[in-house]
Each structure stands twice: as C-alpha cells, then as structure tokens.
Write an enzyme that holds these catalytic residues in place. Structure first.
Site, PDB file in Angstrom:
ATOM      1  N   TRP A  76       4.913  -2.479   1.449  1.00  0.00           N
ATOM      2  CA  TRP A  76       5.875  -3.487   0.988  1.00  0.00           C
ATOM      3  C   TRP A  76       6.292  -3.096  -0.427  1.00  0.00           C
ATOM      4  O   TRP A  76       5.518  -3.194  -1.368  1.00  0.00           O
ATOM      5  CB  TRP A  76       5.212  -4.866   1.014  1.00  0.00           C
ATOM      6  CG  TRP A  76       6.031  -6.001   0.479  1.00  0.00           C
ATOM      7  CD1 TRP A  76       7.282  -5.972  -0.064  1.00  0.00           C
ATOM      8  CD2 TRP A  76       5.622  -7.378   0.451  1.00  0.00           C
ATOM      9  NE1 TRP A  76       7.691  -7.231  -0.433  1.00  0.00           N
ATOM     10  CE2 TRP A  76       6.695  -8.119  -0.127  1.00  0.00           C
ATOM     11  CE3 TRP A  76       4.477  -8.062   0.854  1.00  0.00           C
ATOM     12  CZ2 TRP A  76       6.617  -9.496  -0.320  1.00  0.00           C
ATOM     13  CZ3 TRP A  76       4.409  -9.442   0.663  1.00  0.00           C
ATOM     14  CH2 TRP A  76       5.467 -10.158   0.093  1.00  0.00           C
ATOM     15  N   GLU A  77       7.551  -2.645  -0.568  1.00  0.00           N
ATOM     16  CA  GLU A  77       8.067  -2.206  -1.862  1.00  0.00           C
ATOM     17  C   GLU A  77       9.209  -3.113  -2.316  1.00  0.00           C
ATOM     18  O   GLU A  77      10.344  -2.917  -1.911  1.00  0.00           O
ATOM     19  CB  GLU A  77       8.533  -0.747  -1.777  1.00  0.00           C
ATOM     20  CG  GLU A  77       7.422   0.219  -1.393  1.00  0.00           C
ATOM     21  CD  GLU A  77       7.883   1.682  -1.418  1.00  0.00           C
ATOM     22  OE1 GLU A  77       8.863   1.995  -2.124  1.00  0.00           O
ATOM     23  OE2 GLU A  77       7.258   2.496  -0.732  1.00  0.00           O
ATOM     24  N   PHE A  78       8.915  -4.088  -3.156  1.00  0.00           N
ATOM     25  CA  PHE A  78       7.655  -4.515  -3.726  1.00  0.00           C
ATOM     26  C   PHE A  78       7.648  -6.032  -3.769  1.00  0.00           C
ATOM     27  O   PHE A  78       8.720  -6.645  -3.822  1.00  0.00           O
ATOM     28  CB  PHE A  78       7.487  -3.982  -5.151  1.00  0.00           C
ATOM     29  CG  PHE A  78       7.316  -2.490  -5.209  1.00  0.00           C
ATOM     30  CD1 PHE A  78       6.078  -1.912  -4.954  1.00  0.00           C
ATOM     31  CD2 PHE A  78       8.388  -1.663  -5.523  1.00  0.00           C
ATOM     32  CE1 PHE A  78       5.897  -0.543  -5.021  1.00  0.00           C
ATOM     33  CE2 PHE A  78       8.222  -0.290  -5.584  1.00  0.00           C
ATOM     34  CZ  PHE A  78       6.970   0.264  -5.330  1.00  0.00           C
TER      35      PHE A  78
END
Length: 379
Positions: free
Chosen positions: A149-151
């Site tokens: 998961w960015e971000f």
C-alpha cells in the site's frame, strides 16, 4: 519529501548498538523465523522476463507482483491475464531446486491509494479483502501474502492499517488451523522510514502491529531522488551526511520505533535514476539538472551496464554514500553495482536484519548483483 530531524552518524551508530544489545528482538517470535535469512525479489508479471528463467539459487522468496482489490467489493481482481499468468508462475517455481516460497503481492506503486484507504476503513470491507486474499492464495498455491500500500495518507489510515494487520493475521491463523495447512506468510512493503511527511501531514506506521502480526516488513530503500528534482542524486544511498534521506537513517528509524531487526527485510534496487545535466562539465552528486536522462528517467541495471560500455562513461563509486554514479556527455545515472550492494547486504546482516529484497527480477545483468548479494549474505 519531508523527513524527521537529522541524526548525526555517530549518534546513529550508538543508538543502533544499544538497541541491538537489548532483548527487544525476542519479544515477538515469528512462526516463520528467518533462519538463514530472507533473500527475496519481486517478479513483475507485466514484464517480459519469464518466471521459468529465475535462478532460484539466489533467492528464498519470490513475490508475484501485483494483484489489486476491486474498488467496490474490495475482493481481489483476477483478470484474465492473471488467471493465465499466475499458474505459469507457480508452475515454473514449484519444482525448482533449490526451492523458493512464493508470495502474492497486492498493490504496487502505480495503484490508487484511496482504494486501500476505503478498504481498510471498516471491519466489513477489511473482512471481504482478507477473505478474498486467502482464497486466491490457496487456490493458486502461494505460501504467503504481501501488502504494498503506497502509501497510507494520514493517522487514520495508519490506525486502520494496524487493524488490517491484526485481523488478517487472525484470519490466517484460523484458516491454517481449520485446513491443517501451514499458515500463509504475511508481509508488507513499507516506506523506507517509519515516519514521514509528504502528500499530507506527519504520520507513523503502527510499529507495534508490524512487530506483532507480520512475519516481516520490507522498507523500500530506494527512490530517494529522481528526475522530478532539478538536481542529480543517489536514489538508494546507504548514507547521506546532509540529510535523513538514506537507508541507514530509514532502517534506524524502524528499529528505533520498536520493530525487531529480524523483522525488517531491506529493499535494494536493480535499476537507476537518470538526469540530463545542465552543464556536462559539472557532473557530481547534487549538481543542477534539466530533467530526465536516458530511459526517460529510469534505466535497469543491465541497461546501465550497456550504456556505460557503449558511451565509455565515467563510473564513480561514492564511498561515503555507498552508491555509484556514471556520466557521459550530459547524461547522468545514479545506481547500485556489485560493490555497493555487497556493502549494503553486509550492513543489513551486521544489524541482524531478517534479509533483503530486490525490485525487480529481470533487471539484473546475468545475475551479477543477485549472486553477489546472496554470497554476501550467506558468507
């Protein structure tokens, strides 16, 4: 990109030494201990490098990158491409000797972070995502799941991320108990530092949840600089005497936050960042640049090797930063090569980290860096 206040290198060494002498690393024993260490790499399914060409003698874990959650149901979206490619990936690696474990990575740098934020925001949506991830992993024969998961954008996202880790791990434990199969690994790619400020306010990862529920976290120790800046930079420097934008600072921040070193797997790039110099005669780190260089701002390692040879580029090893750069005419590239990777892996090993990972398979030159890293870790 904002970063916390700079910590002088001497103080950094002292606090790391103190931390490593404590028993903190034993407070959260992993069901899947690193044993001889994790030597991992991501395999981008969208690239042309075939999984059947992966030399598993250099790796212990391979990530399939990536699947994405659907934006309404939050179940994993298995495209026709993935339904064809995943069995080929698993089949190519299942019988390899030495064996490797395969993990399904969810997310990636080009995804819509809002979808993950919404998915993690309620127990119902988290459950749908978690159940789907386990179902898909078991269907195709993966040994683990990885979240990229960015971000997370703010403190609320970080709080929900902690709940996601907790509920995901509980679901994995329950599924393993019911099925009688080994529990699926649970890992997560994270920012290089435990705290950060960009595209929003200050926030910190839930270190306690990472320590308790993940098998390991993978700080992405690269992309510190790029052609979005108007000056040259080393995008994966181990040290930076002028700022906190370095791998040594980032890993130190994770340990300082309370994550045991053996639950940190340090990221290494198999690509470089490129610029066009404003003045070809002025070619050091940090000098003015006009924008992207060769490869539209990015060259993978085998392309860098070929570029340096073809253009008779000047190659410089920056011993203070522990990184390489090369230049030819107005073209400038910051990257890692054998020597810098060797030193970075030894740095990780000296701190008692769980291992390292590469982004990404297919970018090396005849396994030059992969083999060097593996040897440095094992010996």
């Amino acid at each position: 990109m904002g970063t916390p206040k700079f910590m002088p290198f001497l103080i950094f060494v002292i606090f790391l030494t103190t931390l490593l002498q404590n028993s903190e690393a034993n407070q959260f024993p992993s069901v899947h201990p690193p044993h001889k260490g994790i030597r991992a790499a991501y395999w981008p399914s969208f690239n042309t490098f075939p999984a059947s060409s992966i030399d598993t003698s250099y790796f212990t874990h391979i990530y399939y990158a990536f699947l994405l959650p659907e934006p309404t149901t939050y179940k994993l979206n298995l495209t026709q491409f993935d339904q064809k490619t995943i069995p080929q990936f698993i089949g190519a690696l299942r019988t390899r000797n030495p064996p490797v474990k395969t993990l399904l990575s969810i997310g990636g740098g080009g995804t819509n972070a809002t979808v993950f934020s919404l998915m993690a925001s309620t127990q119902l949506t988290r459950k749908a995502f978690i159940s789907s991830s386990i179902e898909v992993a078991r269907k195709f024969g993966f040994q683990g799941l990885d979240l990229d998961w960015e971000f997370p954008a703010d403190a609320v996202d970080m709080s929900n991320l902690a709940l996601l880790y907790k509920e995901w791990r509980k679901a994995l434990d329950n599924e393993a108990r019911i099925s009688g199969k080994p529990r699926l690994l649970l890992t997560s790619a994270v920012y290089y530092a435990s705290k950060f400020t960009f595209y929003g306010g200050p926030r910190a990862y839930p270190a306690w949840a990472i320590s308790k529920y993940l098998d390991w976290a993978s700080p992405m120790c690269f992309d510190y600089h790029g052609s979005w800046e108007n000056f040259t930079g080393l995008h994966a420097a181990l040290y930076d005497s002028k700022s906190n934008i370095s791998t040594s600072y980032g890993i130190g921040s994770w340990i300082q936050a309370g994550v045991p070193p053996n639950k940190l797997v340090m990221g290494l790039p198999l690509y470089g960042r490129t610029w066009t110099l404003q003045n070809p005669i002025v070619n050091r780190v940090g000098v003015p640049a006009l924008g992207v260089g060769p490869g539209d701002g990015v060259l993978v390692f085998h392309q860098i090797v070929n570029f340096n040879k073809r253009t008779n580029a000047t190659v410089v090893f920056d011993s203070k930063a522990v990184a390489y750069y090369s230049y030819s005419g107005s073209s400038w590239i910051g990257y890692d090569d054998v020597r810098s990777v060797n030193l970075k892996v030894r740095f990780a090993k000296s701190l008692g980290l769980g291992g390292y990972f590469f982004w990404a398979l297919g970018q090396d030159k005849d396994w030059t860096i992969s083999s060097q890293a593996s040897n440095a870790w094992k010996y």
